[in-house]
Write a protein that holds these residues in place. Structure first.
Motif, mmCIF file in Angstrom:
data_model
loop_
_atom_site.group_PDB
_atom_site.id
_atom_site.type_symbol
_atom_site.label_atom_id
_atom_site.label_comp_id
_atom_site.label_asym_id
_atom_site.label_seq_id
_atom_site.Cartn_x
_atom_site.Cartn_y
_atom_site.Cartn_z
ATOM 1 N N ILE A 186 0.074 11.744 5.380
ATOM 2 C CA ILE A 186 -0.027 11.309 3.985
ATOM 3 C C ILE A 186 -0.086 9.793 3.872
ATOM 4 C CG2 ILE A 186 1.118 11.336 1.740
ATOM 5 C CD1 ILE A 186 2.252 14.045 2.437
ATOM 6 N N LEU A 187 0.923 9.128 4.435
ATOM 7 C CA LEU A 187 1.032 7.691 4.232
ATOM 8 C C LEU A 187 -0.100 6.931 4.923
ATOM 9 C CD1 LEU A 187 4.870 7.051 4.533
ATOM 10 C CD2 LEU A 187 3.503 7.487 2.505
ATOM 11 N N PHE A 188 -0.331 7.218 6.205
ATOM 12 C CA PHE A 188 -1.305 6.423 6.948
ATOM 13 C C PHE A 188 -2.722 6.532 6.387
ATOM 14 C CE2 PHE A 188 -4.204 5.593 10.495
ATOM 15 C CZ PHE A 188 -3.798 4.315 10.822
ATOM 16 N N PRO A 189 -3.256 7.748 6.092
ATOM 17 C CA PRO A 189 -4.609 7.779 5.517
ATOM 18 C C PRO A 189 -4.700 7.073 4.163
ATOM 19 C CG PRO A 189 -4.002 9.940 6.361
ATOM 20 C CD PRO A 189 -2.756 9.105 6.380
ATOM 21 N N ALA A 190 -3.658 7.173 3.344
ATOM 22 C CA ALA A 190 -3.705 6.556 2.023
ATOM 23 C C ALA A 190 -3.551 5.042 2.085
ATOM 24 C CB ALA A 190 -2.618 7.161 1.130
ATOM 25 N N VAL A 191 -2.815 4.564 3.100
ATOM 26 C CA VAL A 191 -2.508 3.131 3.185
ATOM 27 C C VAL A 191 -3.520 2.383 4.039
ATOM 28 C CG1 VAL A 191 -0.696 1.486 3.895
ATOM 29 C CG2 VAL A 191 -0.068 3.613 2.830
ATOM 30 N N GLY A 205 0.809 -1.212 0.000
ATOM 31 C CA GLY A 205 0.000 0.000 0.000
ATOM 32 C C GLY A 205 0.842 1.261 0.000
ATOM 33 N N VAL A 206 1.951 1.256 0.739
ATOM 34 C CA VAL A 206 2.848 2.418 0.745
ATOM 35 C C VAL A 206 3.482 2.612 -0.631
ATOM 36 C CG1 VAL A 206 4.969 3.358 1.746
ATOM 37 C CG2 VAL A 206 3.297 2.232 3.215
ATOM 38 N N ARG A 207 3.854 1.530 -1.290
ATOM 39 C CA ARG A 207 4.484 1.648 -2.611
ATOM 40 C C ARG A 207 3.522 2.203 -3.656
ATOM 41 N NH1 ARG A 207 6.144 -3.840 -1.499
ATOM 42 N NH2 ARG A 207 8.212 -3.884 -0.535
ATOM 43 N N ARG A 208 2.228 1.966 -3.489
ATOM 44 C CA ARG A 208 1.249 2.410 -4.482
ATOM 45 C C ARG A 208 0.764 3.838 -4.264
ATOM 46 N NH1 ARG A 208 -2.765 -2.791 -5.519
ATOM 47 N NH2 ARG A 208 -1.160 -4.213 -6.313
ATOM 48 N N ARG A 233 -15.770 1.321 7.553
ATOM 49 C CA ARG A 233 -15.982 2.528 8.346
ATOM 50 C C ARG A 233 -14.833 3.519 8.173
ATOM 51 N NH1 ARG A 233 -15.823 6.593 10.354
ATOM 52 N NH2 ARG A 233 -16.675 7.374 12.325
ATOM 53 N N PHE A 234 -13.616 3.036 8.084
ATOM 54 C CA PHE A 234 -12.456 3.911 8.033
ATOM 55 C C PHE A 234 -11.849 4.043 6.644
ATOM 56 C CE2 PHE A 234 -12.591 2.623 12.499
ATOM 57 C CZ PHE A 234 -12.451 3.843 13.121
ATOM 58 N N SER A 235 -12.426 3.395 5.653
ATOM 59 C CA SER A 235 -11.868 3.487 4.308
ATOM 60 C C SER A 235 -12.442 4.701 3.598
ATOM 61 C CB SER A 235 -12.189 2.193 3.523
ATOM 62 O OG SER A 235 -11.717 2.310 2.202
ATOM 63 N N TRP A 236 -11.565 5.551 3.067
ATOM 64 C CA TRP A 236 -12.044 6.728 2.336
ATOM 65 C C TRP A 236 -12.677 6.342 1.008
ATOM 66 C CZ3 TRP A 236 -9.902 7.170 -2.470
ATOM 67 C CH2 TRP A 236 -8.697 6.512 -2.693
ATOM 68 N N GLN A 237 -12.382 5.140 0.503
ATOM 69 C CA GLN A 237 -12.952 4.721 -0.763
ATOM 70 C C GLN A 237 -14.454 4.469 -0.658
ATOM 71 O OE1 GLN A 237 -10.560 1.350 -1.709
ATOM 72 N NE2 GLN A 237 -8.921 2.577 -2.609
ATOM 73 N N GLU A 238 -14.953 4.213 0.562
ATOM 74 C CA GLU A 238 -16.371 3.925 0.762
ATOM 75 C C GLU A 238 -17.174 5.189 1.043
ATOM 76 O OE1 GLU A 238 -17.717 1.020 0.371
ATOM 77 O OE2 GLU A 238 -15.848 -0.079 0.044
ATOM 78 N N LYS A 239 -16.509 6.323 1.062
ATOM 79 C CA LYS A 239 -17.194 7.572 1.451
ATOM 80 C C LYS A 239 -17.382 8.459 0.230
ATOM 81 C CE LYS A 239 -15.299 7.396 6.115
ATOM 82 N NZ LYS A 239 -14.516 8.088 7.144
#
Length: 293
Positions: free
Chosen positions: A211-216, A185-188, A287-293
């Motif tokens: 940056i890294l933690f919310p995206a990963v 996930g960090v590499r992407r 609940r915590f995935s930004w992709q679902e929001k």
């Protein structure tokens, strides 16, 4: 006279009118909300019931054609007796199925928690720094395929006790999905994010946190969900070898007593508990995935 004849109005010939009959228009009526919900539930429940019915039929055929294999009805009768008092205590080696499940969950929580504490930060570091990736990737590729039961004697040798050895086995087997998924996930992460952080001269801790933690986070939760399934699988096998209180040892003890009905009940319990653990983590992931929001 000639001028008047030339200026006479010339009328076109009359065309008889034609009546076009249009087909009737069907008005689409909207189904009530209750009907739609009922249909949606039926589309989910009916296939599941059919699958369960096929399983029961196969179970009954296996019981008819195999000597000593219990039928679904006899297993249900044993389950009613077993769950009538799941938390009884009749000595240290004779306790209800509820206590055995709780003991297994406690070991899973310890081993899985330690794996999360170590694996997720390690995955961040491996995905962030190429040097660490080149250092740890060969070790991960070497150790990840090792069977869980191969780690149990190492744990017994290190801790000299069965209880920490079981948690150690869960730890070493469930850490790899979290490390690999977090690092991937960090590499992407898009390079533009990191370029902006470099321009703003953000510290490494700020880059990790902002940056890294919310995206990963979606990748991290995927690794966690895979790891909890592995941990629950491993604990059953580990407890069969180490003994003591736990669902794995309970299955082995029932086999020694030739209580096959209880073994089948334990298999169902293991499946239900594993399903609940996975579904719970999936809810947390959504609940915590930004992709679902």
């Amino acid at each position: 006279m000639t001028h008047q004849q030339n200026t006479q109005r010339i009328t076109p010939p009359s065309i008889p009118g034609e009546v076009i009959t249009l087909p009737p228009v069907k008005v689409r009526t909207r189904k009530p909300a209750l009907s739609r919900k009922t249909r949606a539930v039926a589309e989910r429940v009916v296939p599941a019931l059919l699958g369960l019915g096929l399983l029961l039929i196969a179970w009954e055929l296996a019981a008819i054609n195999s000597k000593g294999f219990p039928t679904p009805l006899s297993t249900l009768d044993s389950a009613l007796t077993l769950f009538a008092d799941p938390f009884y205590q009749d000595g240290p080696n004779d306790m209800g199925i509820g206590w055995n499940v709780l003991a297994s969950l406690q070991r899973v929580a310890i081993g899985f928690g330690l794996a999360a504490v170590v694996g997720i930060p390690l995955g961040f570091m491996i995905g962030r720094f190429i040097f660490l990736a080149r250092m740890f990737n060969p070790l991960i590729a070497l150790l990840r395929p090792v069977s869980p039961l191969a780690w149990l004697p190492i744990g017994l040798l290190l801790f000299q006790k069965a209880e920490p050895a079981s948690s150690w086995t869960i730890f070493i087997c469930s850490i790899w999905p979290m490390v690999i998924n977090t690092a991937e996930g960090v590499r992407r992460i898009p390079q533009d994010y990191l370029n902006v952080a470099r321009v703003l001269q953000l510290s490494e801790w700020t880059v990790m946190r902002r940056i890294l933690f919310p995206a990963v986070l979606p990748a991290v939760l995927t690794g966690v969900r895979l790891s909890i399934g592995i941990a629950w699988l491993v604990i059953v096998a580990a407890e069969m070898l180490t003994g003591g209180l736990g669902i794995g040892f309970w299955i082995w003890n029932e086999w020694n007593n030739l209580n096959v009905e209880n073994i089948l009940i334990a298999i169902v319990i293991i499946g239900v508990v594993g399903l609940l653990l996975e579904q719970g983590l999936m809810l947390v992931a959504r609940r915590f995935s930004w992709q679902e929001k």
